[in-house]
Scaffold this motif. Structure first.
Motif, PDB file in Angstrom:
ATOM      1  N   PHE A  26      12.536  25.623 -59.913  1.00 43.46           N
ATOM      2  CA  PHE A  26      13.458  25.841 -61.023  1.00 43.46           C
ATOM      3  C   PHE A  26      14.770  25.107 -60.791  1.00 43.46           C
ATOM      4  O   PHE A  26      15.339  24.524 -61.711  1.00 43.46           O
ATOM      5  N   VAL A  27      15.238  25.115 -59.550  1.00 44.15           N
ATOM      6  CA  VAL A  27      16.492  24.435 -59.211  1.00 44.15           C
ATOM      7  C   VAL A  27      16.340  22.924 -59.281  1.00 44.15           C
ATOM      8  O   VAL A  27      17.226  22.215 -59.770  1.00 44.15           O
ATOM      9  N   SER A  28      15.204  22.419 -58.803  1.00 48.98           N
ATOM     10  CA  SER A  28      15.004  20.970 -58.729  1.00 48.98           C
ATOM     11  C   SER A  28      14.533  20.356 -60.046  1.00 48.98           C
ATOM     12  O   SER A  28      14.955  19.259 -60.407  1.00 48.98           O
ATOM     13  N   SER A  29      13.666  21.072 -60.774  1.00 46.89           N
ATOM     14  CA  SER A  29      13.124  20.516 -62.019  1.00 46.89           C
ATOM     15  C   SER A  29      12.655  21.637 -62.942  1.00 46.89           C
ATOM     16  O   SER A  29      11.459  21.959 -62.995  1.00 46.89           O
ATOM     17  N   PRO A  30      13.572  22.245 -63.699  1.00 50.67           N
ATOM     18  CA  PRO A  30      13.203  23.361 -64.573  1.00 50.67           C
ATOM     19  C   PRO A  30      12.171  22.988 -65.627  1.00 50.67           C
ATOM     20  O   PRO A  30      11.288  23.778 -65.962  1.00 50.67           O
ATOM     21  N   SER A  31      12.246  21.767 -66.153  1.00 50.22           N
ATOM     22  CA  SER A  31      11.278  21.340 -67.173  1.00 50.22           C
ATOM     23  C   SER A  31       9.860  21.337 -66.617  1.00 50.22           C
ATOM     24  O   SER A  31       8.918  21.728 -67.303  1.00 50.22           O
ATOM     25  N   THR A  32       9.711  20.884 -65.367  1.00 52.85           N
ATOM     26  CA  THR A  32       8.399  20.868 -64.732  1.00 52.85           C
ATOM     27  C   THR A  32       7.869  22.278 -64.542  1.00 52.85           C
ATOM     28  O   THR A  32       6.691  22.560 -64.796  1.00 52.85           O
ATOM     29  N   LEU A  33       8.730  23.190 -64.107  1.00 52.66           N
ATOM     30  CA  LEU A  33       8.326  24.580 -63.903  1.00 52.66           C
ATOM     31  C   LEU A  33       7.808  25.188 -65.191  1.00 52.66           C
ATOM     32  O   LEU A  33       6.731  25.807 -65.219  1.00 52.66           O
ATOM     33  N   PHE A  34       8.549  25.000 -66.296  1.00 51.81           N
ATOM     34  CA  PHE A  34       8.150  25.628 -67.550  1.00 51.81           C
ATOM     35  C   PHE A  34       6.983  24.912 -68.216  1.00 51.81           C
ATOM     36  O   PHE A  34       6.276  25.489 -69.029  1.00 51.81           O
ATOM     37  N   SER A  35       6.782  23.651 -67.849  1.00 55.73           N
ATOM     38  CA  SER A  35       5.579  22.950 -68.307  1.00 55.73           C
ATOM     39  C   SER A  35       4.351  23.546 -67.625  1.00 55.73           C
ATOM     40  O   SER A  35       3.293  23.712 -68.250  1.00 55.73           O
ATOM     41  N   ILE A  36       4.486  23.887 -66.350  1.00 58.34           N
ATOM     42  CA  ILE A  36       3.396  24.523 -65.611  1.00 58.34           C
ATOM     43  C   ILE A  36       3.108  25.905 -66.185  1.00 58.34           C
ATOM     44  O   ILE A  36       1.952  26.291 -66.388  1.00 58.34           O
ATOM     45  N   ILE A  37       4.169  26.677 -66.449  1.00 60.08           N
ATOM     46  CA  ILE A  37       4.008  28.042 -66.937  1.00 60.08           C
ATOM     47  C   ILE A  37       3.367  28.064 -68.326  1.00 60.08           C
ATOM     48  O   ILE A  37       2.414  28.811 -68.577  1.00 60.08           O
ATOM     49  N   THR A  38       3.882  27.264 -69.238  1.00 62.38           N
ATOM     50  CA  THR A  38       3.461  27.351 -70.641  1.00 62.38           C
ATOM     51  C   THR A  38       2.269  26.471 -70.992  1.00 62.38           C
ATOM     52  O   THR A  38       1.535  26.764 -71.931  1.00 62.38           O
TER      53      THR A  38
END
Length: 230
Positions: free
Chosen positions: A107-119
């Protein structure tokens, strides 16, 4: 992922982090039955999430709902991780919840990547509504935070600064939904002239827009000129 969905994801995730920290503090005095109830709650959410995925595989109209079920499942794991760490449950259970807690690093390094994984379950972030103007300046599709629907698609110019975006100009319209753009000229802090390409009446058309960059975060006076492409 739309801007509104991204904001909802960020808000829910941050709340789950705060909840996890609070549960870690108060969890010291929690009983064993409390830990087991928390684990059961997460299992029930996981079952609902799996059912949502199965329904999604048979119905495309369920796509948005499945996204929020996925978000709920993930955030519950983050929030309950703080409580589970205080328990005497099996170490494998703690490792499982530790994965949710470790998502903070992504989340700290790449929030867009995290939420792409989640959603979406995808590591690659897709930006269908972003066009590069020059260097780290982009034209983004503008979303209404109030959820107001409008037949007119609006865009904004943003400057990408690390993991954050600085909005330079809003309410830019080409009077159509764009397929691509061409930067005719760009003078930082002064003027940008963009040509947007779109489909109109089964043919490719374009419109030129002049944006006054000296007027930051205000509605700009713009001029458009349609250019039929033969």
């Amino acid at each position: 992922m739309s801007n509104i969905q991204f904001i909802i994801c960020v808000s829910c995730y941050i709340l789950s982090l705060v909840a996890g920290l609070l549960l870690m503090i108060v969890g010291k005095k929690a009983s064993e039955s409390t830990f087991k109830k928390a684990l059961l709650l997460h299992v029930l959410i996981a079952v609902v999430f799996i059912i949502a995925l199965l329904i999604k595989s048979f119905s495309n109209s369920f796509n948005i709902s499945a996204t929020y079920f996925s978000l709920t499942f993930f955030c519950s794991g983050v929030a309950l991780s703080g409580l589970i760490f205080r328990s005497k449950l099996n170490v494998l259970v703690k490792i499982y919840f530790g994965i949710f807690a470790a998502s903070f690093l992504l989340f700290v390094s790449s929030p867009s990547t995290l939420f792409s994984i989640i959603t979406k379950g995808k590591l690659k972030v897709e930006n269908y509504d972003r066009f590069n103007i020059v260097d780290n300046y982009y034209l983004d599709k503008q979303s209404s935070f109030l959820g107001n629907k409008s037949s007119e698609t609006k865009y904004k110019i943003v400057q990408k600064l690390g993991y954050f975006n600085k909005t330079i100009s809003r309410d830019i319209t080409f009077q159509n939904n764009l397929d691509s753009i061409k930067t005719l000229s760009f003078i930082q802090n002064k003027l940008a002239t963009l040509r947007g390409y779109f489909q109109a009446e089964n043919k490719t058309d374009s419109a030129d827009v002049n944006v006054d960059l000296s007027i930051s975060i205000q509605k700009n006076e713009i001029t458009t000129k349609s250019n039929n492409i033969k």
